[in-house]
Design a protein around this motif. Sequence first.
Motif, mmCIF file in Angstrom:
data_model
loop_
_atom_site.group_PDB
_atom_site.id
_atom_site.type_symbol
_atom_site.label_atom_id
_atom_site.label_comp_id
_atom_site.label_asym_id
_atom_site.label_seq_id
_atom_site.Cartn_x
_atom_site.Cartn_y
_atom_site.Cartn_z
ATOM 1 N N LEU A 5 -86.140 59.583 -11.419
ATOM 2 C CA LEU A 5 -85.694 58.609 -10.311
ATOM 3 C C LEU A 5 -86.805 58.935 -9.062
ATOM 4 O O LEU A 5 -86.986 57.686 -8.456
ATOM 5 C CB LEU A 5 -84.383 59.147 -9.701
ATOM 6 N N SER A 6 -87.381 59.897 -8.714
ATOM 7 C CA SER A 6 -88.319 60.215 -7.878
ATOM 8 C C SER A 6 -89.556 59.488 -8.229
ATOM 9 O O SER A 6 -90.053 58.849 -7.370
ATOM 10 C CB SER A 6 -88.828 61.695 -7.651
ATOM 11 N N TYR A 7 -89.958 59.499 -9.293
ATOM 12 C CA TYR A 7 -91.265 58.595 -9.563
ATOM 13 C C TYR A 7 -90.997 57.140 -9.632
ATOM 14 O O TYR A 7 -91.686 56.437 -9.128
ATOM 15 C CB TYR A 7 -91.580 58.956 -11.143
ATOM 16 N N ALA A 8 -89.629 56.848 -10.288
ATOM 17 C CA ALA A 8 -89.516 55.235 -10.087
ATOM 18 C C ALA A 8 -89.133 54.862 -8.637
ATOM 19 O O ALA A 8 -89.772 53.590 -8.468
ATOM 20 C CB ALA A 8 -88.190 54.924 -10.892
ATOM 21 N N ALA A 9 -88.871 55.621 -7.783
ATOM 22 C CA ALA A 9 -88.608 55.113 -6.510
ATOM 23 C C ALA A 9 -89.788 55.160 -5.762
ATOM 24 O O ALA A 9 -90.021 54.149 -4.834
ATOM 25 C CB ALA A 9 -87.708 56.049 -5.709
ATOM 26 N N TYR A 10 -90.751 56.125 -5.899
ATOM 27 C CA TYR A 10 -91.870 56.051 -5.367
ATOM 28 C C TYR A 10 -92.905 54.839 -5.761
ATOM 29 O O TYR A 10 -93.523 54.239 -4.880
ATOM 30 C CB TYR A 10 -92.661 57.465 -5.601
ATOM 31 N N SER A 11 -92.608 54.831 -7.073
ATOM 32 C CA SER A 11 -93.917 53.770 -7.552
ATOM 33 C C SER A 11 -93.256 52.293 -7.147
ATOM 34 O O SER A 11 -93.944 51.438 -7.150
ATOM 35 C CB SER A 11 -93.783 53.543 -9.204
ATOM 36 N N GLY A 12 -91.847 52.028 -7.224
ATOM 37 C CA GLY A 12 -91.439 50.957 -6.822
ATOM 38 C C GLY A 12 -91.525 50.479 -5.341
ATOM 39 O O GLY A 12 -92.218 49.431 -4.937
ATOM 40 N N TRP A 13 -91.462 51.510 -4.310
ATOM 41 C CA TRP A 13 -91.636 51.402 -2.973
ATOM 42 C C TRP A 13 -93.443 51.075 -2.675
ATOM 43 O O TRP A 13 -93.602 50.186 -2.126
ATOM 44 C CB TRP A 13 -91.207 52.689 -2.231
ATOM 45 N N LYS A 14 -94.005 51.991 -3.452
ATOM 46 C CA LYS A 14 -95.719 51.780 -3.334
ATOM 47 C C LYS A 14 -95.880 50.359 -3.641
ATOM 48 O O LYS A 14 -96.923 49.720 -3.167
ATOM 49 C CB LYS A 14 -96.402 52.850 -4.264
ATOM 50 N N SER A 15 -95.400 50.025 -4.935
ATOM 51 C CA SER A 15 -95.860 48.607 -5.365
ATOM 52 C C SER A 15 -95.322 47.486 -4.382
ATOM 53 O O SER A 15 -96.216 46.779 -4.022
ATOM 54 C CB SER A 15 -95.117 48.445 -6.617
ATOM 55 N N TYR A 16 -94.279 47.630 -3.858
ATOM 56 C CA TYR A 16 -93.633 46.712 -2.778
ATOM 57 C C TYR A 16 -94.471 46.620 -1.544
ATOM 58 O O TYR A 16 -95.109 45.406 -1.282
ATOM 59 C CB TYR A 16 -92.278 47.050 -2.589
ATOM 60 N N THR A 17 -94.933 47.983 -1.103
ATOM 61 C CA THR A 17 -95.326 48.084 0.384
ATOM 62 C C THR A 17 -96.789 47.555 0.098
ATOM 63 O O THR A 17 -97.411 46.634 0.843
ATOM 64 C CB THR A 17 -95.321 49.321 0.931
ATOM 65 N N VAL A 18 -97.534 47.959 -0.829
ATOM 66 C CA VAL A 18 -98.890 47.574 -1.048
ATOM 67 C C VAL A 18 -99.423 46.130 -1.390
ATOM 68 O O VAL A 18 -100.096 45.509 -0.860
ATOM 69 C CB VAL A 18 -99.646 48.337 -1.964
ATOM 70 N N GLN A 19 -98.308 45.695 -2.390
ATOM 71 C CA GLN A 19 -98.473 44.403 -3.024
ATOM 72 C C GLN A 19 -98.323 43.381 -1.726
ATOM 73 O O GLN A 19 -99.045 42.134 -1.755
ATOM 74 C CB GLN A 19 -97.677 44.007 -4.160
ATOM 75 N N ASN A 20 -97.228 43.447 -1.150
ATOM 76 C CA ASN A 20 -96.867 42.588 -0.079
ATOM 77 C C ASN A 20 -97.874 42.544 1.130
ATOM 78 O O ASN A 20 -98.061 41.698 1.778
ATOM 79 C CB ASN A 20 -95.508 42.766 0.582
#
Length: 481
Positions: free
Chosen positions: A34-49
Amino acid sequence: MKRSVLLLIAQQFWKNAFKTKSIFVMMLVVAVILSYAAYSGWKSYTVQNSIRQHYQEEVRKSWENNPDKHPHRMAHFGSLAFRLKHPLAMFDFGMESFTGNVVFLEAHKQNTVNFSEASFSTGLLRFGEISMAMLLQLILPLIIFFLGFASVATERENGTLKVMLTQGASWKEILLGKSLGLMGLAMLFFIPVVVVLLVLLTINESPDKADTLLRYTGTVFAYALFFQVLCFIAVIVSAVSKSSKDALMKLLALWLVFFILLPKTTQALGSYFYPSPSKIEFETAIEKELVTVGDSHNPNDPHYKTLRDSVLTVHKVDSVEQLPFNYSGFVMREGEKISAQIYNRHLNELLKTYQKQNSLTRITAFINPYSAIRHLSMSLSGTDFESYISFQNQAEGYRYTLAQEMNELQMKFISNAKPAPGDKPITISNEHWKEFPDFKHQFVDTGTSLQNESLSIAALICWSIVSLTLILYLSKKAKAV
């Protein structure tokens, strides 16, 4: 049915689960994932947007900073449309990695959406990405089956099932109590995901927080219903199995069928029964039809020669130089209209093929709850196929409006008289570029997303009702031995 007995059985099931170290190991593993999934999802969203918004602004600056030009040159200069990620894309990646996120917009040509994550990755991406949705869709169901396989079967093996029945507990209380206890254990893994997702949505800026919160709420309820179904299934299988080993094997087989075999099989069958053309075949078909209609850039083309004669006749003039508007701009406008109609017709036929392919998977939601929650989760997260098509339609609408606006400017401000040798190129003020609005990607509204997934919602509700009905039916037919 006595409520106190039901709660006592659920409480006892809960306590027994914590007597083994395995549940603590599972909690630790899930916490790490969960920690990895939450961080990777948040990072992907913020960086990509951030990247996409930055370059959308750069494209706009480049458009506005163009000098005075001929409007047709600006139509071919074109623009770029970037697709933004929905805030809930950090929860469920859906089809984001396989669909493009930027398209070049120019006159007379409809380009495809490019630069998907899959195009820059290896084939390993097809095995899936670790997201919070993947954790809830694949890993937690397996945990529920592991925790629930012995719920009733072990009681039968140990002889305690007879004791419970002779002491006054009914089969309905036992089965519902076990299901309630298992649901409580499932919530132990589910609630942290809910909390983490809410925190991430709160700290990230959203263009429409009310809509995002509505989608979030719908997602939470959908997954809670999904886990209720799985808990009932686990208890039912355990109750009808002669031994806990037998129950475990059945539940593992169900997990493989529901979550691995059926989804892959239906996708393959959909592509087999409704084959779609390749990109080259699709574009070739459009080009062939455009050739038969006519070339707006060729003044001697039969179609446009007839058009010119009719325009001259209507305006009662002998040559295009005498027309009150720029004839080249008129022809470009007509050509753009025809080419867009042809492209949209072919595209709609292609989309119908894709929808037929997907319909096979959607129908299986009534025999596979995973299919229902998967489609509903992607839709609420704005990462489904319909959201991608919405962006594609918005980009095409913007491209067509841009091209036609440049044609209108040409018709209005450009003279039909050809410039003499040595004259400056014919141009109009760049203020017109600044007046044309920028592209703004709009997310699909929640109502439309839910409507698109009405079949998945109905299937999930049916699964809930049927699983509860089976529990009640089994409570009348089950035996202690």
